[in-house]
Write an enzyme that holds these catalytic residues in place. Structure first.
Site, PDB file in Angstrom:
ATOM      1  N   ASP A 136      30.784  58.336  36.199  1.00  0.00           N
ATOM      2  CA  ASP A 136      31.608  56.746  36.287  1.00  0.00           C
ATOM      3  C   ASP A 136      31.519  56.825  38.235  1.00  0.00           C
ATOM      4  O   ASP A 136      31.186  58.005  38.614  1.00  0.00           O
ATOM      5  CB  ASP A 136      33.229  57.631  36.468  1.00  0.00           C
ATOM      6  CG  ASP A 136      33.636  57.584  35.029  1.00  0.00           C
ATOM      7  OD1 ASP A 136      33.396  55.742  33.556  1.00  0.00           O
ATOM      8  OD2 ASP A 136      35.484  57.302  34.296  1.00  0.00           O
ATOM      9  N   ARG A 186      26.560  50.601  34.721  1.00  0.00           N
ATOM     10  CA  ARG A 186      27.733  50.322  34.502  1.00  0.00           C
ATOM     11  C   ARG A 186      28.140  49.002  35.714  1.00  0.00           C
ATOM     12  O   ARG A 186      27.875  49.488  36.910  1.00  0.00           O
ATOM     13  CB  ARG A 186      28.101  51.430  34.175  1.00  0.00           C
ATOM     14  CG  ARG A 186      29.821  50.290  33.843  1.00  0.00           C
ATOM     15  CD  ARG A 186      31.410  51.723  33.329  1.00  0.00           C
ATOM     16  NE  ARG A 186      30.744  52.507  32.835  1.00  0.00           N
ATOM     17  CZ  ARG A 186      31.688  53.079  32.867  1.00  0.00           C
ATOM     18  NH1 ARG A 186      32.342  53.605  33.968  1.00  0.00           N
ATOM     19  NH2 ARG A 186      31.414  54.460  31.770  1.00  0.00           N
TER      20      ARG A 186
HETATM   21  C1  FAD Z   1      34.098  50.265  30.242  1.00  0.00           C
HETATM   22  C2  FAD Z   1      34.742  50.555  32.160  1.00  0.00           C
HETATM   23  C3  FAD Z   1      34.056  51.282  32.133  1.00  0.00           C
HETATM   24  C4  FAD Z   1      34.830  50.806  33.803  1.00  0.00           C
HETATM   25  N1  FAD Z   1      34.467  52.191  34.765  1.00  0.00           N
HETATM   26  C5  FAD Z   1      35.016  51.920  36.392  1.00  0.00           C
HETATM   27  C6  FAD Z   1      34.277  52.903  37.354  1.00  0.00           C
HETATM   28  O1  FAD Z   1      33.508  54.240  36.626  1.00  0.00           O
HETATM   29  N2  FAD Z   1      34.833  53.225  38.285  1.00  0.00           N
HETATM   30  C7  FAD Z   1      36.114  52.058  38.566  1.00  0.00           C
HETATM   31  O2  FAD Z   1      36.193  52.433  40.145  1.00  0.00           O
HETATM   32  N3  FAD Z   1      36.214  50.584  37.531  1.00  0.00           N
HETATM   33  C8  FAD Z   1      35.938  51.207  36.568  1.00  0.00           C
HETATM   34  N4  FAD Z   1      36.419  50.232  35.307  1.00  0.00           N
HETATM   35  C9  FAD Z   1      37.373  49.631  35.820  1.00  0.00           C
HETATM   36  C10 FAD Z   1      36.822  48.386  36.116  1.00  0.00           C
HETATM   37  O3  FAD Z   1      36.324  48.702  38.348  1.00  0.00           O
HETATM   38  C11 FAD Z   1      37.751  46.963  36.711  1.00  0.00           C
HETATM   39  O4  FAD Z   1      39.490  47.623  37.264  1.00  0.00           O
HETATM   40  C12 FAD Z   1      39.219  46.878  35.632  1.00  0.00           C
HETATM   41  O5  FAD Z   1      38.339  46.635  34.791  1.00  0.00           O
HETATM   42  C13 FAD Z   1      39.307  45.167  35.979  1.00  0.00           C
HETATM   43  O6  FAD Z   1      38.579  44.299  35.753  1.00  0.00           O
HETATM   44  P1  FAD Z   1      37.753  43.488  35.357  1.00  0.00           P
HETATM   45  O7  FAD Z   1      37.053  42.873  35.857  1.00  0.00           O
HETATM   46  O8  FAD Z   1      38.490  43.406  33.813  1.00  0.00           O
HETATM   47  O9  FAD Z   1      38.723  41.940  36.043  1.00  0.00           O
HETATM   48  P2  FAD Z   1      40.583  41.120  36.463  1.00  0.00           P
HETATM   49  O10 FAD Z   1      40.099  40.538  36.896  1.00  0.00           O
HETATM   50  O11 FAD Z   1      41.014  42.949  36.709  1.00  0.00           O
HETATM   51  O12 FAD Z   1      40.599  41.382  34.521  1.00  0.00           O
HETATM   52  C14 FAD Z   1      40.795  40.185  33.855  1.00  0.00           C
HETATM   53  C15 FAD Z   1      41.366  40.133  32.912  1.00  0.00           C
HETATM   54  O13 FAD Z   1      41.636  41.200  32.174  1.00  0.00           O
HETATM   55  C16 FAD Z   1      42.400  41.677  31.476  1.00  0.00           C
HETATM   56  N5  FAD Z   1      42.790  42.911  32.534  1.00  0.00           N
HETATM   57  C17 FAD Z   1      41.850  43.368  33.058  1.00  0.00           C
HETATM   58  N6  FAD Z   1      42.830  44.671  33.349  1.00  0.00           N
HETATM   59  C18 FAD Z   1      43.453  44.865  33.202  1.00  0.00           C
HETATM   60  C19 FAD Z   1      44.453  45.681  32.520  1.00  0.00           C
HETATM   61  N7  FAD Z   1      44.855  47.285  32.711  1.00  0.00           N
HETATM   62  N8  FAD Z   1      45.612  45.548  31.505  1.00  0.00           N
HETATM   63  C20 FAD Z   1      45.446  44.364  30.853  1.00  0.00           C
HETATM   64  N9  FAD Z   1      44.313  43.475  31.035  1.00  0.00           N
HETATM   65  C21 FAD Z   1      44.037  43.318  31.896  1.00  0.00           C
HETATM   66  C22 FAD Z   1      43.719  40.492  31.929  1.00  0.00           C
HETATM   67  O14 FAD Z   1      43.726  39.190  30.915  1.00  0.00           O
HETATM   68  C23 FAD Z   1      42.849  39.788  33.220  1.00  0.00           C
HETATM   69  O15 FAD Z   1      42.896  38.492  33.662  1.00  0.00           O
HETATM   70  C24 FAD Z   1      35.695  50.168  34.096  1.00  0.00           C
HETATM   71  C25 FAD Z   1      35.664  49.102  33.406  1.00  0.00           C
HETATM   72  C26 FAD Z   1      35.434  49.163  32.126  1.00  0.00           C
HETATM   73  C27 FAD Z   1      35.862  47.608  31.252  1.00  0.00           C
END
Ligand code: FAD
Length: 311
Positions: A136, A186
């Site tokens: 991560d 990732r």
């Molecule tokens: C498999 C995976 C691994 C990850 N690893 C890391 C990492 O190592 N380091 C790091 O900094 N971040 C990590 N993240 C988190 C990432 O950085 C984002 O904070 C998170 O995925 C939300 O961003 P998004 O791209 O989904 O877009 P967004 O614009 O935030 O979300 C798009 C849509 O997804 C849904 N959604 C998103 N988040 C949520 C939530 N919490 N609850 C409910 N609905 C939600 C909503 O419908 C939203 O409109 C990871 C995410 C994933 C999916």
């Protein structure tokens, strides 16, 4: 007499405070249940099996970060080794693991951390094929250390990958430095609160940078895990992959446990590879606060539960 009268008052106040705190903790636990598979490895594996039945692969994350001592870091490595063994005992389940370096001792120094990650990687490499161990990415002060550990290990362990965060200005350069056929990356938007001198704060800028960096990595032959629930990014990625004929083993879509299950299933029905990040363990609080912070509706839900009378 005054003292006698005061005692019960304090007692009553303390009792109601404790009761309120306990209730809030119960509320937090209820919310955590949506995003966290459970407190035990068995519950994490049960979630992985259930996802597998729905056509979705898993990635176990034993919750914890910023451990205080090398002993705790070694214990976290042991927990990951137990997870790897559990995954190995169930070959029907497509599941790998993801680790946080501050959980494996990065605050105590790169050498402590390297020793722990390597211990995990050795066990992961015993399987045929080796189990993937993803790293991560955490807050900005850990990016240099995290990439240093990743680069030091990847020649000896091709089954290690790392996360890059699209919101950081530096990520284009980092992707250029680590990208290539050897890299497993990732792509995530980034989940920590970072200041504007290091990170884009505008959501459109973050999205554009995500698309730019992911495309550059795929074009360089890297394996890219598209970790997002953002439908626009997902559609864009599908278009790019189709147009460039990116091989199926070079990409997958990834989402978080409890988030957009509908979208996970849509991708599965389209025949696309989907993997879900499955957190488990008792140190769920920091993870939960990040999930609550990234979606305002979650915070409103959380606040309305706290304001409800405790009865
Ligand atoms: C498999 C995976 C691994 C990850 N690893 C890391 C990492 O190592 N380091 C790091 O900094 N971040 C990590 N993240 C988190 C990432 O950085 C984002 O904070 C998170 O995925 C939300 O961003 P998004 O791209 O989904 O877009 P967004 O614009 O935030 O979300 C798009 C849509 O997804 C849904 N959604 C998103 N988040 C949520 C939530 N919490 N609850 C409910 N609905 C939600 C909503 O419908 C939203 O409109 C990871 C995410 C994933 C999916």
């Amino acid at each position: 007499m005054t003292t006698l009268l005061r005692k019960p008052m304090i007692w009553i106040t303390e009792q109601s405070l404790v009761r309120r705190l306990l209730t809030q903790n119960r509320v937090l636990r209820r919310i955590a249940d949506r995003f966290v598979a459970g407190e035990t490895l068995e519950e994490g594996m049960a979630a992985a099996r259930s996802l597998q039945r729905a056509g979705v692969a898993g990635m176990l994350d034993h919750l914890g970060e910023n451990v205080a001592s090398p002993g705790q870091a070694a214990a976290a490595a042991d927990a990951y080794i137990r997870a790897l063994k559990c995954v190995g005992d169930d070959p029907e389940v497509d599941c790998n693991i993801s680790v946080k370096l501050t959980q494996l001792g990065l605050d105590a120094g790169i050498d402590v951390c390297l020793e722990n990650v390597e211990r995990v990687l050795q066990v992961a490499s015993e399987r045929d094929p080796p189990t993937l161990v993803m790293i991560d990415m955490e807050a900005r002060e850990y990016v240099d250390g995290t990439l240093a550990v990743y680069l030091k290990l990847r020649d000896r362990y091709p089954n290690v990958g790392v996360c890059l965060q699209a919101y950081l200005h530096r990520t284009t350069d980092d992707a250029h430095r680590i990208g290539g056929p050897q890299a497993i990356v990732r792509m995530a938007k980034g989940a920590y609160l970072e200041p504007p001198d290091v990170a884009f704060s505008d959501r459109t800028e973050v999205r554009k940078n995500y698309a730019r960096v992911a495309a550059a990595l795929l074009a360089a032959g890297s394996t890219v895990h598209l970790a997002t629930h953002d439908p626009r990014l997902i559609e864009g990625a599908k278009g790019f992959i189709g147009l460039r004929g990116v091989a199926e083993d070079r990409y997958e879509f990834q989402m978080l446990y409890g988030v957009r299950r509908d979208l996970q299933q849509t991708l599965v029905r389209e025949g696309l590879p989907v993997r879900v990040y499955i957190p488990y363990g008792s140190s769920w609080y920091p993870y939960l606060t990040r999930r609550l912070a990234e979606r305002p509706a979650n915070v409103w839900f959380f606040a309305s539960n706290l304001l409800r009378p405790t009865g």
